[in-house]
Design a protein around this motif. Sequence first.
Motif, short mmCIF file in Angstrom:
data_model
loop_
_atom_site.label_atom_id
_atom_site.label_comp_id
_atom_site.label_asym_id
_atom_site.label_seq_id
_atom_site.Cartn_x
_atom_site.Cartn_y
_atom_site.Cartn_z
N ALA A 215 -18.88 20.81 -25.71
CA ALA A 215 -17.46 21.13 -25.86
C ALA A 215 -17.07 21.26 -27.33
CB ALA A 215 -16.61 20.06 -25.18
N SER A 216 -17.67 20.45 -28.20
CA SER A 216 -17.33 20.55 -29.61
C SER A 216 -17.79 21.88 -30.19
CB SER A 216 -17.93 19.38 -30.40
OG SER A 216 -19.34 19.39 -30.36
N ARG A 217 -18.89 22.43 -29.68
CA ARG A 217 -19.35 23.73 -30.16
C ARG A 217 -18.45 24.86 -29.63
NH1 ARG A 217 -23.60 23.13 -33.20
NH2 ARG A 217 -24.75 21.17 -33.05
N ILE A 218 -17.94 24.70 -28.42
CA ILE A 218 -16.94 25.65 -27.92
C ILE A 218 -15.69 25.59 -28.80
CG2 ILE A 218 -15.38 26.17 -26.00
CD1 ILE A 218 -17.60 25.12 -24.12
N PHE A 219 -15.26 24.37 -29.10
CA PHE A 219 -14.11 24.16 -29.98
C PHE A 219 -14.33 24.86 -31.32
CE2 PHE A 219 -12.18 21.75 -33.45
CZ PHE A 219 -10.87 21.56 -33.03
N ALA A 220 -15.51 24.65 -31.90
CA ALA A 220 -15.81 25.24 -33.21
C ALA A 220 -15.75 26.77 -33.16
CB ALA A 220 -17.19 24.78 -33.68
N GLN A 221 -16.36 27.35 -32.13
CA GLN A 221 -16.39 28.81 -32.03
C GLN A 221 -14.99 29.39 -31.85
OE1 GLN A 221 -19.34 30.79 -32.37
NE2 GLN A 221 -17.65 32.21 -32.75
N MET A 222 -14.18 28.73 -31.02
CA MET A 222 -12.82 29.22 -30.79
C MET A 222 -11.96 29.13 -32.05
SD MET A 222 -12.06 27.73 -26.95
CE MET A 222 -10.37 28.34 -26.90
N VAL A 223 -12.11 28.03 -32.79
CA VAL A 223 -11.35 27.89 -34.03
C VAL A 223 -11.80 28.95 -35.04
CG1 VAL A 223 -10.97 26.41 -36.05
CG2 VAL A 223 -10.82 25.44 -33.75
N ASN A 224 -13.10 29.14 -35.16
CA ASN A 224 -13.62 30.14 -36.09
C ASN A 224 -13.11 31.53 -35.73
OD1 ASN A 224 -15.01 27.98 -37.13
ND2 ASN A 224 -17.03 28.63 -36.43
N ASP A 225 -13.13 31.85 -34.43
CA ASP A 225 -12.69 33.18 -33.99
C ASP A 225 -11.20 33.38 -34.21
OD1 ASP A 225 -15.28 33.70 -33.22
OD2 ASP A 225 -14.93 33.40 -31.07
N ARG A 226 -10.40 32.41 -33.80
CA ARG A 226 -8.94 32.59 -33.87
C ARG A 226 -8.43 32.58 -35.31
NH1 ARG A 226 -6.44 29.32 -28.66
NH2 ARG A 226 -7.78 30.36 -27.13
N SER A 227 -9.14 31.90 -36.18
CA SER A 227 -8.72 31.89 -37.59
C SER A 227 -9.31 33.06 -38.35
CB SER A 227 -9.14 30.58 -38.24
OG SER A 227 -10.56 30.51 -38.38
N GLN A 228 -10.09 33.90 -37.65
CA GLN A 228 -10.77 35.04 -38.26
C GLN A 228 -11.65 34.59 -39.43
OE1 GLN A 228 -7.54 37.79 -39.11
NE2 GLN A 228 -7.66 38.64 -37.05
N GLY A 229 -12.29 33.46 -39.21
CA GLY A 229 -13.24 32.97 -40.20
C GLY A 229 -12.65 32.16 -41.33
N THR A 230 -11.33 31.99 -41.36
CA THR A 230 -10.75 31.21 -42.46
C THR A 230 -10.93 29.71 -42.22
OG1 THR A 230 -8.55 31.18 -41.43
CG2 THR A 230 -9.05 33.00 -42.94
N LEU B 95 -3.72 21.89 -44.59
CA LEU B 95 -3.76 23.14 -43.85
C LEU B 95 -2.37 23.76 -43.75
CD1 LEU B 95 -6.09 22.05 -40.91
CD2 LEU B 95 -6.75 23.29 -42.99
N THR B 96 -2.35 25.07 -43.54
CA THR B 96 -1.08 25.74 -43.32
C THR B 96 -0.59 25.46 -41.90
OG1 THR B 96 -2.08 27.76 -42.42
CG2 THR B 96 -1.86 27.62 -44.83
N PRO B 97 0.70 25.64 -41.63
CA PRO B 97 1.18 25.46 -40.26
C PRO B 97 0.43 26.31 -39.24
CG PRO B 97 3.04 25.55 -41.76
CD PRO B 97 1.81 25.86 -42.57
N ALA B 98 0.08 27.54 -39.62
CA ALA B 98 -0.66 28.41 -38.70
C ALA B 98 -2.05 27.85 -38.40
CB ALA B 98 -0.77 29.82 -39.29
N GLN B 99 -2.70 27.31 -39.42
CA GLN B 99 -4.03 26.74 -39.22
C GLN B 99 -3.97 25.48 -38.35
OE1 GLN B 99 -4.99 26.41 -43.38
NE2 GLN B 99 -6.30 28.24 -43.35
N ARG B 100 -2.93 24.67 -38.57
CA ARG B 100 -2.75 23.48 -37.72
C ARG B 100 -2.52 23.89 -36.27
NH1 ARG B 100 1.78 20.36 -41.28
NH2 ARG B 100 0.70 20.46 -43.29
#
Length: 327
Positions: free
Chosen positions: A43-58, A248-253
């Motif tokens: 689940a943590s790897r799913i979490f990581a991938q989703m965060v990476n994708d939604r933040s467009q790598g930021t 972090l910015t509000p969007a990143q949070r």
Amino acid sequence: MTITRRLLIGALATPALLGRANAQAIRLRFAHPHPDSDSWNRASRIFAQMVNDRSQGTLNVQVFGNGVLGSDPTTIAAARGGSLDIVLTGNPYFTGLAPKLNVLDLPFLFKDRRHVTAVLDGPIGQELRGDLDGSNLHVLGFWDIGFRNLTNSRRAISAPADLRGLKIRTTPNPAHIKAFQLLGANPVPMPFTELFTALETRTVDGQENPTTLILNARFYEVQRHVSITRHAYTAGILAVGKQRWDSLTPAQRDILQSVANEVTPQQRAMNEDAEASSLAELKAKGMEAVEHPDREAFARVVTEEVRRDFASRYGTALPDAIDAAGA
């Protein structure tokens, strides 16, 4: 300017532009103590991938499982101090920072996982999450460890008397320690990362964890008996260090929180789905199972006394509210 010269300038400029883009990426180190095969790691790897994708790598989440960045207390301290970004470990390890969290570990408190969900995802859970805000941690959610069962290398456990004299590894949570003292065992608190070796060397006779984690941690290699006592439920806390959260910015949070909200029920479902099959697999690997121990006898010994101990410090409001949530 010739076409060749323009292409050459473009080729030279591209790495510089990429370098600036990469410099903007924020690396978030995420540590947990569970083995690679456990639902926490998946689940943590799913979490990581989703965060990476939604933040467009930021936001670049990097997962470190299996305790490679340290024990449960070590990673919590690192997240609080700012040298680690995200920590996931069992609720009992946070109770020294927010003592009321100890309520979640009272024995025989939860009826089932529906009851757990109503508490953790409702007002009670929100209140308990807030208790950690003053400890330099921002809680993203409660993940699932599950209902705890006993294993040991000495004998079958069917009733409280069978535990007398056994050295049982527990978490440092006061409710866990008190319960095993009442049962006549010798509780030995230690981090999860040290547990396999302690069982292998017979430093302790046994331990208590959900069947899913008993299987994934390969405790069947060093334990012969398992008893399905389901004597307590344990949640995991997923938290960001406050220093990192505030940077972090509000969007990143929002990205971190929204992904946590989506992955949390997925992780819980992974554990629930695996619970029955994990017991069957433990038996297939040679463990002798007591599937129907006298749970009522265990409850009679520990429930009232441990609750009274909690109430003497923090009152009865929280356990009473948890009881009401399961009605």
